[in-house]
Write a protein that holds these residues in place. Structure first.
Motif, PDB file in Angstrom:
ATOM      1  N   GLY A 116     112.715  32.356  32.783  1.00 19.06           N
ATOM      2  CA  GLY A 116     112.185  31.412  33.553  1.00 19.06           C
ATOM      3  C   GLY A 116     110.784  30.531  33.975  1.00 19.06           C
ATOM      4  O   GLY A 116     110.538  29.811  32.909  1.00 19.06           O
ATOM      5  N   LYS A 124     115.036  37.842  33.714  1.00 19.98           N
ATOM      6  CA  LYS A 124     115.645  36.632  34.259  1.00 19.98           C
ATOM      7  C   LYS A 124     114.482  35.814  34.153  1.00 19.98           C
ATOM      8  O   LYS A 124     114.201  34.410  33.825  1.00 19.98           O
ATOM      9  CB  LYS A 124     116.449  35.650  34.705  1.00 19.98           C
ATOM     10  CG  LYS A 124     118.115  36.903  33.795  1.00 19.98           C
ATOM     11  CD  LYS A 124     119.049  36.864  34.789  1.00 19.98           C
ATOM     12  CE  LYS A 124     119.567  37.738  35.935  1.00 19.98           C
ATOM     13  NZ  LYS A 124     121.101  37.391  36.516  1.00 19.98           N
ATOM     14  N   ARG A 125     113.707  36.217  35.078  1.00 19.31           N
ATOM     15  CA  ARG A 125     112.535  35.810  35.727  1.00 19.31           C
ATOM     16  C   ARG A 125     111.388  35.871  34.895  1.00 19.31           C
ATOM     17  O   ARG A 125     111.111  34.006  34.870  1.00 19.31           O
ATOM     18  CB  ARG A 125     111.554  36.334  37.029  1.00 19.31           C
ATOM     19  CG  ARG A 125     110.659  36.081  37.333  1.00 19.31           C
ATOM     20  CD  ARG A 125     110.076  36.442  38.298  1.00 19.31           C
ATOM     21  NE  ARG A 125     109.912  38.518  38.367  1.00 19.31           N
ATOM     22  CZ  ARG A 125     110.036  39.269  38.398  1.00 19.31           C
ATOM     23  NH1 ARG A 125     111.551  38.873  39.064  1.00 19.31           N
ATOM     24  NH2 ARG A 125     109.495  40.193  37.965  1.00 19.31           N
ATOM     25  N   GLU A 126     111.216  36.455  33.909  1.00 23.18           N
ATOM     26  CA  GLU A 126     110.403  36.520  33.367  1.00 23.18           C
ATOM     27  C   GLU A 126     110.177  35.269  31.837  1.00 23.18           C
ATOM     28  O   GLU A 126     109.579  33.748  31.322  1.00 23.18           O
ATOM     29  CB  GLU A 126     109.904  37.009  32.599  1.00 23.18           C
ATOM     30  CG  GLU A 126     109.347  37.991  33.833  1.00 23.18           C
ATOM     31  CD  GLU A 126     109.134  39.600  32.479  1.00 23.18           C
ATOM     32  OE1 GLU A 126     107.999  40.616  32.830  1.00 23.18           O
ATOM     33  OE2 GLU A 126     109.410  40.341  31.592  1.00 23.18           O
ATOM     34  N   ARG A 163     116.682  40.986  36.674  1.00 25.02           N
ATOM     35  CA  ARG A 163     115.868  40.219  37.321  1.00 25.02           C
ATOM     36  C   ARG A 163     114.409  39.968  36.551  1.00 25.02           C
ATOM     37  O   ARG A 163     114.718  38.616  36.513  1.00 25.02           O
ATOM     38  CB  ARG A 163     115.936  40.878  39.119  1.00 25.02           C
ATOM     39  CG  ARG A 163     117.457  41.209  39.604  1.00 25.02           C
ATOM     40  CD  ARG A 163     117.165  41.057  41.094  1.00 25.02           C
ATOM     41  NE  ARG A 163     116.589  42.129  41.394  1.00 25.02           N
ATOM     42  CZ  ARG A 163     117.195  42.914  41.900  1.00 25.02           C
ATOM     43  NH1 ARG A 163     117.884  43.800  41.687  1.00 25.02           N
ATOM     44  NH2 ARG A 163     116.095  44.279  42.557  1.00 25.02           N
ATOM     45  N   ARG A 164     114.102  41.088  36.669  1.00 27.59           N
ATOM     46  CA  ARG A 164     112.455  40.710  36.048  1.00 27.59           C
ATOM     47  C   ARG A 164     112.798  40.009  34.386  1.00 27.59           C
ATOM     48  O   ARG A 164     112.425  38.508  33.914  1.00 27.59           O
ATOM     49  CB  ARG A 164     111.833  41.947  35.252  1.00 27.59           C
ATOM     50  CG  ARG A 164     110.788  41.339  35.083  1.00 27.59           C
ATOM     51  CD  ARG A 164     109.635  42.315  35.459  1.00 27.59           C
ATOM     52  NE  ARG A 164     110.392  43.779  34.093  1.00 27.59           N
ATOM     53  CZ  ARG A 164     110.807  45.035  33.900  1.00 27.59           C
ATOM     54  NH1 ARG A 164     110.535  45.295  35.568  1.00 27.59           N
ATOM     55  NH2 ARG A 164     111.169  46.110  33.566  1.00 27.59           N
TER      56      ARG A 164
END
Length: 231
Positions: free
Chosen positions: A92, A88-90, A85-86
Protein backbone atom coordinates in the motif's frame (compact mmCIF):
# COMPACT_ATOMS: atom_id res chain seq x y z
CA UNK A 1 19.55 27.77 -15.58
CA UNK A 2 19.86 25.22 -18.40
CA UNK A 3 23.18 23.99 -16.99
CA UNK A 4 21.66 23.69 -13.51
CA UNK A 5 18.73 21.63 -14.79
CA UNK A 6 21.00 19.37 -16.82
CA UNK A 7 23.29 18.76 -13.84
CA UNK A 8 20.81 18.05 -11.07
CA UNK A 9 18.12 16.31 -13.10
CA UNK A 10 20.73 13.96 -14.55
CA UNK A 11 21.76 13.06 -10.99
CA UNK A 12 18.11 12.70 -9.96
CA UNK A 13 17.47 10.31 -12.82
CA UNK A 14 20.54 8.26 -11.95
CA UNK A 15 18.75 7.40 -8.70
CA UNK A 16 15.44 6.65 -10.39
CA UNK A 17 17.14 4.40 -12.91
CA UNK A 18 17.98 2.10 -9.98
CA UNK A 19 15.31 2.50 -7.27
CA UNK A 20 12.46 0.94 -9.30
CA UNK A 21 14.60 -2.15 -9.91
CA UNK A 22 14.88 -2.74 -6.17
CA UNK A 23 11.14 -2.21 -5.80
CA UNK A 24 10.49 -4.63 -8.66
CA UNK A 25 12.63 -7.32 -7.01
CA UNK A 26 10.79 -6.87 -3.72
CA UNK A 27 7.43 -7.16 -5.50
CA UNK A 28 8.56 -10.36 -7.21
CA UNK A 29 9.46 -11.83 -3.82
CA UNK A 30 6.00 -10.96 -2.49
CA UNK A 31 4.42 -12.45 -5.59
CA UNK A 32 6.34 -15.69 -5.09
CA UNK A 33 5.10 -15.85 -1.50
CA UNK A 34 1.49 -15.53 -2.61
CA UNK A 35 1.96 -18.17 -5.31
CA UNK A 36 3.57 -20.55 -2.81
CA UNK A 37 0.58 -20.25 -0.52
CA UNK A 38 -1.85 -20.60 -3.43
CA UNK A 39 -0.03 -23.72 -4.66
CA UNK A 40 -0.17 -25.23 -1.20
CA UNK A 41 -3.82 -24.43 -0.61
CA UNK A 42 -4.83 -25.71 -4.06
CA UNK A 43 -3.83 -29.28 -3.18
CA UNK A 44 -3.55 -29.78 0.57
CA UNK A 45 -6.36 -31.33 2.57
CA UNK A 46 -7.63 -29.14 5.38
CA UNK A 47 -6.46 -30.36 8.76
CA UNK A 48 -7.54 -29.79 12.31
CA UNK A 49 -5.83 -27.87 15.06
CA UNK A 50 -3.03 -30.22 16.01
CA UNK A 51 -1.72 -28.50 19.11
CA UNK A 52 -3.12 -26.74 22.12
CA UNK A 53 -0.09 -24.47 22.05
CA UNK A 54 -1.14 -21.20 20.40
CA UNK A 55 2.23 -20.63 18.75
CA UNK A 56 2.50 -24.04 17.11
CA UNK A 57 2.75 -23.93 13.33
CA UNK A 58 -0.14 -25.20 11.23
CA UNK A 59 1.02 -28.29 9.37
CA UNK A 60 -1.54 -27.91 6.58
CA UNK A 61 -1.47 -24.15 5.88
CA UNK A 62 2.24 -23.36 5.84
CA UNK A 63 3.90 -23.71 2.43
CA UNK A 64 7.17 -25.72 2.35
CA UNK A 65 10.19 -23.42 2.52
CA UNK A 66 8.14 -20.24 2.67
CA UNK A 67 8.55 -19.59 6.39
CA UNK A 68 12.33 -19.35 6.06
CA UNK A 69 12.14 -17.24 2.89
CA UNK A 70 9.42 -14.75 3.84
CA UNK A 71 8.75 -15.18 7.54
CA UNK A 72 5.07 -15.87 6.84
CA UNK A 73 4.02 -18.34 9.54
CA UNK A 74 0.50 -19.55 10.21
CA UNK A 75 0.08 -20.56 13.85
CA UNK A 76 -2.70 -22.53 15.48
CA UNK A 77 -3.82 -19.95 18.00
CA UNK A 78 -3.14 -16.83 15.97
CA UNK A 79 -5.07 -14.87 13.34
CA UNK A 80 -3.59 -13.55 10.08
CA UNK A 81 0.24 -13.76 10.20
CA UNK A 82 1.93 -10.47 11.03
CA UNK A 83 4.17 -10.90 7.99
CA UNK A 84 1.18 -10.93 5.67
CA UNK A 85 -0.19 -7.78 7.28
CA UNK A 86 3.20 -6.15 6.78
CA UNK A 87 3.31 -7.30 3.16
CA UNK A 88 -0.02 -5.63 2.44
CA UNK A 89 0.94 -2.49 4.35
CA UNK A 90 4.22 -2.14 2.45
CA UNK A 91 2.53 -2.69 -0.91
CA UNK A 92 0.00 0.00 0.00
CA UNK A 93 2.84 2.40 0.81
CA UNK A 94 4.54 1.57 -2.50
CA UNK A 95 1.30 2.28 -4.35
CA UNK A 96 1.01 5.67 -2.63
CA UNK A 97 4.63 6.60 -3.28
CA UNK A 98 4.48 5.50 -6.90
CA UNK A 99 1.29 7.42 -7.55
CA UNK A 100 2.73 10.58 -6.00
CA UNK A 101 6.01 10.19 -7.88
CA UNK A 102 4.23 9.71 -11.20
CA UNK A 103 2.04 12.76 -10.61
CA UNK A 104 5.06 14.90 -9.73
CA UNK A 105 6.98 13.69 -12.79
CA UNK A 106 4.01 14.40 -15.05
CA UNK A 107 3.83 18.00 -13.80
CA UNK A 108 7.58 18.40 -14.15
CA UNK A 109 7.49 17.22 -17.76
CA UNK A 110 4.75 19.71 -18.59
CA UNK A 111 7.13 22.49 -17.57
CA UNK A 112 10.16 20.82 -19.15
CA UNK A 113 8.31 20.59 -22.46
CA UNK A 114 7.70 24.34 -22.50
CA UNK A 115 11.30 25.12 -21.54
CA UNK A 116 12.63 22.76 -24.22
CA UNK A 117 10.50 24.53 -26.82
CA UNK A 118 12.10 27.85 -25.92
CA UNK A 119 15.55 26.38 -26.65
CA UNK A 120 14.71 26.36 -30.36
CA UNK A 121 15.77 30.02 -30.50
CA UNK A 122 19.37 28.95 -29.69
CA UNK A 123 20.76 27.68 -32.99
CA UNK A 124 23.87 26.30 -31.27
CA UNK A 125 21.64 23.76 -29.51
CA UNK A 126 19.55 22.90 -32.57
CA UNK A 127 21.18 19.52 -33.19
CA UNK A 128 20.52 18.45 -29.58
CA UNK A 129 16.86 19.38 -29.36
CA UNK A 130 15.89 15.88 -30.42
CA UNK A 131 17.93 14.46 -27.55
CA UNK A 132 16.36 16.85 -25.02
CA UNK A 133 12.84 16.07 -26.17
CA UNK A 134 13.57 12.33 -26.08
CA UNK A 135 14.57 12.70 -22.42
CA UNK A 136 11.25 14.39 -21.72
CA UNK A 137 9.32 11.77 -23.68
CA UNK A 138 10.98 8.94 -21.75
CA UNK A 139 10.26 10.60 -18.42
CA UNK A 140 6.67 11.30 -19.39
CA UNK A 141 6.19 7.68 -20.34
CA UNK A 142 7.74 6.65 -17.04
CA UNK A 143 5.25 8.87 -15.21
CA UNK A 144 2.38 7.06 -16.91
CA UNK A 145 3.84 3.68 -15.98
CA UNK A 146 4.10 4.72 -12.35
CA UNK A 147 0.44 5.71 -12.29
CA UNK A 148 -0.51 2.31 -13.72
CA UNK A 149 1.69 0.51 -11.18
CA UNK A 150 -0.20 2.23 -8.37
CA UNK A 151 -3.53 1.09 -9.85
CA UNK A 152 -2.36 -2.50 -10.20
CA UNK A 153 -1.09 -2.65 -6.64
CA UNK A 154 -4.26 -1.20 -5.18
CA UNK A 155 -6.39 -3.66 -7.12
CA UNK A 156 -4.20 -6.53 -5.89
CA UNK A 157 -4.76 -5.38 -2.31
CA UNK A 158 -8.51 -5.31 -2.94
CA UNK A 159 -8.32 -8.95 -4.02
CA UNK A 160 -6.30 -9.92 -0.96
CA UNK A 161 -8.83 -8.15 1.26
CA UNK A 162 -11.38 -10.76 0.15
CA UNK A 163 -9.42 -13.53 1.84
CA UNK A 164 -9.79 -14.22 5.55
CA UNK A 165 -6.31 -15.39 6.51
CA UNK A 166 -7.19 -16.79 9.93
CA UNK A 167 -6.47 -20.55 10.16
CA UNK A 168 -10.08 -21.38 10.95
CA UNK A 169 -11.43 -19.48 7.94
CA UNK A 170 -8.78 -20.88 5.60
CA UNK A 171 -9.53 -24.43 6.66
CA UNK A 172 -13.22 -23.84 6.11
CA UNK A 173 -12.41 -22.54 2.61
CA UNK A 174 -10.22 -25.57 1.86
CA UNK A 175 -13.11 -27.86 2.78
CA UNK A 176 -15.43 -25.87 0.52
CA UNK A 177 -14.92 -23.85 -2.65
CA UNK A 178 -11.20 -23.08 -2.23
CA UNK A 179 -11.61 -19.44 -3.22
CA UNK A 180 -8.49 -18.26 -1.41
CA UNK A 181 -5.97 -19.75 -3.89
CA UNK A 182 -7.73 -18.08 -6.83
CA UNK A 183 -7.58 -14.65 -5.20
CA UNK A 184 -3.92 -15.15 -4.29
CA UNK A 185 -2.97 -16.21 -7.82
CA UNK A 186 -4.69 -13.17 -9.31
CA UNK A 187 -3.14 -10.77 -6.80
CA UNK A 188 0.30 -12.25 -7.48
CA UNK A 189 -0.18 -11.76 -11.22
CA UNK A 190 -0.96 -8.09 -10.65
CA UNK A 191 2.19 -7.85 -8.52
CA UNK A 192 4.10 -9.43 -11.40
CA UNK A 193 2.80 -6.93 -13.93
CA UNK A 194 3.52 -4.02 -11.61
CA UNK A 195 7.05 -5.35 -11.19
CA UNK A 196 7.50 -5.54 -14.97
CA UNK A 197 6.30 -1.95 -15.38
CA UNK A 198 8.65 -0.71 -12.66
CA UNK A 199 11.49 -2.32 -14.59
CA UNK A 200 10.32 -0.64 -17.81
CA UNK A 201 10.19 2.68 -15.99
CA UNK A 202 13.77 2.27 -14.79
CA UNK A 203 14.88 1.32 -18.31
CA UNK A 204 13.32 4.43 -19.82
CA UNK A 205 15.05 6.69 -17.29
CA UNK A 206 18.34 4.84 -17.69
CA UNK A 207 18.23 5.47 -21.44
CA UNK A 208 18.51 9.19 -20.70
CA UNK A 209 21.98 8.97 -19.15
CA UNK A 210 24.03 9.53 -22.31
CA UNK A 211 21.60 12.15 -23.62
CA UNK A 212 21.94 14.20 -20.44
CA UNK A 213 25.74 13.89 -20.57
CA UNK A 214 25.98 15.06 -24.17
CA UNK A 215 23.49 17.85 -23.68
CA UNK A 216 25.20 19.24 -20.59
CA UNK A 217 28.65 19.01 -22.22
CA UNK A 218 27.40 21.28 -25.02
CA UNK A 219 25.84 23.74 -22.58
CA UNK A 220 29.05 23.93 -20.55
CA UNK A 221 31.10 24.45 -23.70
CA UNK A 222 28.85 27.34 -24.70
CA UNK A 223 29.20 28.89 -21.26
CA UNK A 224 32.98 28.67 -21.53
CA UNK A 225 32.89 30.32 -24.94
CA UNK A 226 30.74 33.15 -23.60
CA UNK A 227 33.02 33.60 -20.60
CA UNK A 228 36.05 33.79 -22.91
CA UNK A 229 34.36 36.33 -25.18
CA UNK A 230 33.71 38.71 -22.27
CA UNK A 231 37.29 38.67 -20.99
Amino acid sequence: MIDNLAKFHREHEQYYAQAPLRQAAELQARSRALKSLADRWSDVEAGEQTSAIAFAGTEDLNAPGLVAESGILFMEGEDEPAELRRLKREVGMLAEETEQGGAWLNRAMEQAWEIAGSLASYSTLADLLGERHRIIANDWQSAGLQALVARLLRRALELLARVDFSPAALRADLRGERKAPAYLYSASELFDRASDLLTESATLVHENERRWRVFRARVRALRSEQAGATE
